[in-house]
Design an enzyme around this catalytic site. Structure first.
Site, PDB file in Angstrom:
ATOM      1  N   ASN A 128       0.843  -1.198   0.000  1.00 60.43           N
ATOM      2  CA  ASN A 128       0.000   0.000   0.000  1.00 60.43           C
ATOM      3  C   ASN A 128       0.875   1.243   0.000  1.00 60.43           C
ATOM      4  OD1 ASN A 128       0.530   0.848   2.855  1.00 60.43           O
ATOM      5  ND2 ASN A 128      -0.310  -1.197   3.224  1.00 60.43           N
ATOM      6  N   ILE A 147      -1.535  -7.340  14.306  1.00 59.79           N
ATOM      7  CA  ILE A 147      -0.400  -7.152  15.221  1.00 59.79           C
ATOM      8  C   ILE A 147      -0.832  -6.368  16.458  1.00 59.79           C
ATOM      9  CG2 ILE A 147       1.934  -6.175  15.405  1.00 59.79           C
ATOM     10  CD1 ILE A 147       1.985  -6.575  12.245  1.00 59.79           C
TER      11      ILE A 147
END
Ligand code: CTP
Length: 402
Positions: free
Chosen positions: A214, A311
């Site tokens: 991205n 995460i």
């Protein structure tokens, strides 16, 4: 600035010519420059050009009778408001970190009671060598501040961190340092605290040449890591693939995929604060191809996606090893506050810093307009440069951990 004076130590290196440009900038601003030229420095710039631009004598020799007669080295080391080393070579840095005093430059650095600013310049491998990094950490702990090095193509043909910061950048650091008194303990409230920061995009491979990623630039995360380090924190920065220089004093771990980022983040625990700025790819393909996918082989491939680990949510739920303060970022395009508040609950974090990525200049740009969302409420911060936002976040973290 008219009454300020800088003692400028010029070390050896191809970049030493930038010290001449720096001298000119300082003189133009009315700042006095008293130069010390090392033996290696004199191989790259001449004492005459340095003296002409500085409009002062150039000191070169520890044992020179004339130099000592005019001004002893102890007096020299105290005759300025700030000592600047540019370029600071690996050798000068090593000498200063270890208190060696075999020549005029190192003796001056050992004898001075003035703040010291160093602008390192060296080959990328020399910069990344554990010995240099150890010396930098020692000097930082001694209160020395640094500007650069920058990342880029070097005179030796290699690429990476090690280039001397540009004269304008060093000049700006000098002005900041001259205006600001040396760091007092209250200016470093995060000494003794550990921080984990994730930054940048992740890259999820499809085949050896393609992948999913991205547009995250990593700038905001790097700026936060730097701001936390400035306040004294011991920072581990887990970075996806970005071409940004490592902030001084920050330990950087480079990763590519979300799974590697999770493993590196868990390895960085325990930490007092975790700031999860990375734009982690939500999905990866379930099976990567070992060879490059070819067009001819039966049209477009059917890719199956699987979800990557989260995460932030995983570290938020790590029980006793959970950082006291866990901060997530939310990049939103609509209903920014509602979505961010939902994320706060879903991810189990303490704060969410939300930004509207449809605003021009946010994704990949230099500015950010953020909302700070905590369990107690929402604050809307003015749009500001990413490093100002980072400084503000670091101060809030220091308050929260006090
Ligand atoms: N995050 C993470 N690991 C992931 C996905 C996101 O650590 N696999 C973290 C980001 O670093 C950020 C926060 O979670 O701090 C929110 O990221 P964002 O992409 O906005 O959230 P998503 O969970 O992907 O939610 P959605 O795509 O539905 O908006």
């Amino acid at each position: 600035m008219g009454d300020k004076r800088v003692l400028l130590i010029v070390g050896g290196g191809v970049a030493a010519y930038k010290a001449l440009l720096l001298t000119r900038l300082l003189r133009k601003a009315g700042i006095g420059v008293r130069p010390i030229l090392t033996k290696a420095g004199a191989e790259f710039v001449t004492p005459l050009s340095l003296a002409a631009l500085a409009e002062d004598k150039v000191y070169q020799d520890l044992f020179s009778l004339t130099d000592e007669h005019e001004m002893g080295h102890i007096e020299l080391s105290r005759s300025a408001d700030l000592v600047v080393v540019a370029p600071a070579t690996a050798d000068l840095i090593a000498k200063a970190a270890n208190g060696l005093a075999g020549d005029l430059a190192s003796t001056t650095l050992l004898a001075t009671d003035k703040p010291v600013l160093m602008a390192p310049a060296m080959n990328v491998r020399m910069w990344l060598h554990p010995a240099t990094q150890r010396n930098i950490a020692t000097l930082k702990a001694d209160g020395v501040s640094f500007v650069g090095p920058d990342e880029g193509v070097m005179a030796c043909g290699e690429f990476g961190p090690g280039r001397l910061a540009e004269p304008e950048e060093i000049f700006a650091a000098i002005i900041a340092r001259l205006e600001d008194r040396p760091a007092r303990p209250q200016d470093r409230p995060l000494v003794g605290k550990r921080a984990l920061v994730t930054a940048g995009p992740t890259f999820e491979p499809i085949d050896p040449v393609r992948g999913i990623t991205n547009r995250s630039s990593g700038k905001q995360g790097f700026a936060i890591a730097e701001a936390l380090a400035k306040l004294g924190a011991e920072v581990t920065l887990v970075a996806g693939p970005v071409a940004l220089p490592t902030p001084v004093g920050v330990e950087r771990v480079d990763v590519e995929t979300a799974r590697q980022m999770l493993a590196a983040s868990q390895a960085a625990l325990p930490a007092d604060v975790g700031v999860f700025v990375a734009a982690v790819a939500d999905w990866r393909v379930d099976e990567t191809f070992g060879t490059k996918l070819k067009k001819e082989k039966g049209g477009p491939p059917a890719l199956t996606f699987v979800e990557n680990p989260d995460i932030l949510a995983t570290v938020s739920a790590t029980g006793p090893r959970r950082p006291k303060l866990v901060i997530g970022f939310a990049a939103e395009t609509d209903h920014v506050e509602d979505h961010a508040r939902a994320k706060l609950a879903r991810k189990g974090c303490d704060w969410i810093i939300a930004n509207d990525v449809t605003e021009p200049g946010v994704m990949g740009g230099g500015e950010n307009a953020v909302l700070l969302i905590t369990k107690d409420g929402t604050e809307r911060w003015d749009r500001a440069a990413k490093d100002e936002v980072a400084a503000q976040i670091a101060h809030r973290i220091a308050q929260a951990l006090a």
